[in-house]
Design a protein around this motif. Sequence first.
Motif, PDB file in Angstrom:
ATOM      1  N   GLY A 163      -0.927  -2.980   7.022  1.00 22.37           N
ATOM      2  CA  GLY A 163      -2.466  -3.494   6.297  1.00 22.37           C
ATOM      3  C   GLY A 163      -1.935  -3.176   4.848  1.00 22.37           C
ATOM      4  O   GLY A 163      -3.228  -3.282   4.041  1.00 22.37           O
ATOM      5  N   PHE A 164      -0.967  -2.412   4.716  1.00 22.36           N
ATOM      6  CA  PHE A 164      -0.685  -2.436   3.131  1.00 22.36           C
ATOM      7  C   PHE A 164       0.350  -3.774   2.609  1.00 22.36           C
ATOM      8  O   PHE A 164       1.018  -3.072   1.670  1.00 22.36           O
ATOM      9  CB  PHE A 164       0.126  -1.465   2.882  1.00 22.36           C
ATOM     10  N   GLU A 165       0.026  -4.609   2.565  1.00 21.61           N
ATOM     11  CA  GLU A 165       0.348  -6.317   2.018  1.00 21.61           C
ATOM     12  C   GLU A 165      -0.032  -6.185   0.121  1.00 21.61           C
ATOM     13  O   GLU A 165       0.564  -6.801  -0.209  1.00 21.61           O
ATOM     14  CB  GLU A 165       0.026  -7.231   2.334  1.00 21.61           C
ATOM     15  N   ASP A 166      -0.696  -4.822   0.242  1.00 22.40           N
ATOM     16  CA  ASP A 166      -1.078  -5.035  -1.193  1.00 22.40           C
ATOM     17  C   ASP A 166       0.022  -4.266  -2.380  1.00 22.40           C
ATOM     18  O   ASP A 166      -0.181  -4.556  -3.550  1.00 22.40           O
ATOM     19  CB  ASP A 166      -2.133  -5.001  -1.647  1.00 22.40           C
ATOM     20  N   ILE A 167       0.830  -3.437  -1.239  1.00 24.57           N
ATOM     21  CA  ILE A 167       1.452  -2.245  -2.061  1.00 24.57           C
ATOM     22  C   ILE A 167       3.238  -3.421  -2.650  1.00 24.57           C
ATOM     23  O   ILE A 167       2.853  -3.563  -1.499  1.00 24.57           O
ATOM     24  CB  ILE A 167       1.823  -1.187  -0.972  1.00 24.57           C
ATOM     25  N   GLU A 168       3.201  -2.970  -3.358  1.00 26.88           N
ATOM     26  CA  GLU A 168       4.042  -4.015  -4.345  1.00 26.88           C
ATOM     27  C   GLU A 168       5.949  -2.267  -4.198  1.00 26.88           C
ATOM     28  O   GLU A 168       5.495  -1.473  -4.098  1.00 26.88           O
ATOM     29  CB  GLU A 168       4.071  -3.874  -5.610  1.00 26.88           C
ATOM     30  N   ILE A 169       6.764  -3.140  -3.911  1.00 24.10           N
ATOM     31  CA  ILE A 169       8.307  -2.800  -2.783  1.00 24.10           C
ATOM     32  C   ILE A 169       8.820  -2.936  -3.849  1.00 24.10           C
ATOM     33  O   ILE A 169       9.415  -4.061  -4.149  1.00 24.10           O
ATOM     34  CB  ILE A 169       8.562  -3.425  -1.839  1.00 24.10           C
TER      35      ILE A 169
ATOM     36  N   VAL B  98      14.042   2.613  -3.528  1.00 20.01           N
ATOM     37  CA  VAL B  98      12.837   2.127  -3.884  1.00 20.01           C
ATOM     38  C   VAL B  98      11.566   2.688  -4.786  1.00 20.01           C
ATOM     39  O   VAL B  98      11.354   3.787  -4.933  1.00 20.01           O
ATOM     40  CB  VAL B  98      12.249   1.555  -2.376  1.00 20.01           C
ATOM     41  N   GLU B  99      11.119   1.124  -5.391  1.00 16.19           N
ATOM     42  CA  GLU B  99       9.224   2.526  -6.301  1.00 16.19           C
ATOM     43  C   GLU B  99       8.416   0.913  -5.001  1.00 16.19           C
ATOM     44  O   GLU B  99       8.355  -0.153  -5.551  1.00 16.19           O
ATOM     45  CB  GLU B  99       9.586   1.867  -7.135  1.00 16.19           C
ATOM     46  N   LEU B 100       7.596   1.969  -4.981  1.00 13.28           N
ATOM     47  CA  LEU B 100       6.357   1.626  -3.796  1.00 13.28           C
ATOM     48  C   LEU B 100       4.526   1.537  -5.076  1.00 13.28           C
ATOM     49  O   LEU B 100       4.507   2.866  -5.898  1.00 13.28           O
ATOM     50  CB  LEU B 100       5.676   2.500  -2.977  1.00 13.28           C
ATOM     51  N   THR B 101       4.379   0.544  -5.401  1.00 12.64           N
ATOM     52  CA  THR B 101       2.584   1.215  -6.001  1.00 12.64           C
ATOM     53  C   THR B 101       2.077   0.666  -5.637  1.00 12.64           C
ATOM     54  O   THR B 101       1.995  -0.686  -5.193  1.00 12.64           O
ATOM     55  CB  THR B 101       3.761   0.338  -7.420  1.00 12.64           C
ATOM     56  N   ALA B 102       0.898   1.081  -5.228  1.00  9.30           N
ATOM     57  CA  ALA B 102      -0.216   0.488  -5.842  1.00  9.30           C
ATOM     58  C   ALA B 102      -1.668   0.409  -6.367  1.00  9.30           C
ATOM     59  O   ALA B 102      -1.291   1.345  -7.473  1.00  9.30           O
ATOM     60  CB  ALA B 102      -1.209   1.248  -4.337  1.00  9.30           C
ATOM     61  N   SER B 103      -2.114  -0.646  -6.786  1.00 11.16           N
ATOM     62  CA  SER B 103      -2.933  -1.223  -7.446  1.00 11.16           C
ATOM     63  C   SER B 103      -4.510  -1.025  -7.159  1.00 11.16           C
ATOM     64  O   SER B 103      -5.058  -1.416  -6.376  1.00 11.16           O
ATOM     65  CB  SER B 103      -2.934  -2.632  -8.249  1.00 11.16           C
TER      66      SER B 103
END
Length: 460
Positions: free
Chosen positions: A348-354, A199-204
């Motif tokens: 609490g990391f709902e914003d991090i895309e998978i 997987v790739e995790l992305t935080a913006s």
Amino acid sequence: MLKRDVLTVIEENRERYIEWLVEFCKIPSVAAQGRGMEEAVKFLDGLFEEELGLQPEKLDAGGYPVVYCEMKGASDHTISFYNHYDVQPEDPVDLWQTPAFEPDLRDGKIFARGVADNKGNLIARMAAVHAILQADEELPMNVKFVFEGEEEIGSVNLPELAEKHAEKLASDGCVWEFGYRDPDGTVQLSLGVKGMLYVELTASGASTDLHSANATIIENPLWRLVWALGTLKDPKERVLIPGFYDEIDEITETELALLDSYELDEDAMLDSLKLKKFVLGLKGDQLKRKHIFEPTCNICGVEGGYTGEGSKTVLPSKAMAKLDFRLVPGQDPQKILAALREHLDANGFEDIEIREMSSEVAARTHPDEALVHVMRSVAEKVSGKKPNVVPNTPGTGPMHVLCQALGIPSASFGVGNFSSNNHAPNENINVEDYIDGIKMAAVLIEEFNAQLNKEKSVVG
């Protein structure tokens, strides 16, 4: 029995078979970058046509084709060989002693990208069939070659192909793509592979990179990503995703017995890697058990902000991490993916895309299968030593979708060594291991057929 000794034929043709491999390794067939793939297929076409007298099929996998070839033999039994013609990128190029796609023969080795993973094994198995046909005009059994072009990018199109072409893939046993030797030269015989979720995790964050003075009031996505990664595993290597371990198959007594006989030369491995200890300081049976039977959560890489020479005071707008989870029998990659999403949300990391990059189900063949018994005998006959039988390797491949899901037993031995440097600079194999790999494949075809005939006569 063959009319001529196939081992003698292989020795007579050794320079020819080395040349096949060297020419194949000159082709930079990097699927991840779309380089050299068509050239690799053309090379295989030429080898099949000119050396084996056959025209292979191209099975549509939705991406790079699977090169498929079926050769009829004297019996109705079938053995299949799965390999892949794509290779890893050669980076970092400056760490290669010689160019990655200019094969170099030195010190009894062949150095080139893909020579161990997986072109050496692929060519060795074609050479084995060529040698049998040189020794006798007919193969003792049917042989199928299944050469994939997307293994190094996760075999993303293979499940659909396997479902569409199940009849073509059918066999009495499949010899899997890889194979290695221990530091003392003992052949490893592997009965399976681990699964995979990549997987790739992305935080913006902000719409653009900012001056780091804004870090007082603007959230840094790199910190969010680091904090999120910190929730996935504890310092004792325990994965903290709820349910991660719940459905793992229980290890059988037979598998544990194989683990007892599995030899892992700890000192040689540490010495070759210039390390003082393994993770958690593990040794002996605990180390082997963790290596073979336990899943992982691994950070492959993290990217974000400025990492160049000198300093740049920047607050990055985006951060990304690539993770792979090596999974064991019982673990469903899609369930692990869902559990990862739930875990990040709960922390609490709902914003991090998978972004799911690839997934594979773990596979393991029972050690009592006829294929395994014959491969054990063949490895000892050719190498002069009993093989080191491993329940499964720590690595991953699409074995389940091509074999176990279709009721086909599978196992592997091959031409690599403990320091072949797969996926790394200066990838290599020993020339003599390559020749032995050809011999093992050739003898296996004859003896596996004989074993199946024996079992058939007993049943009859």
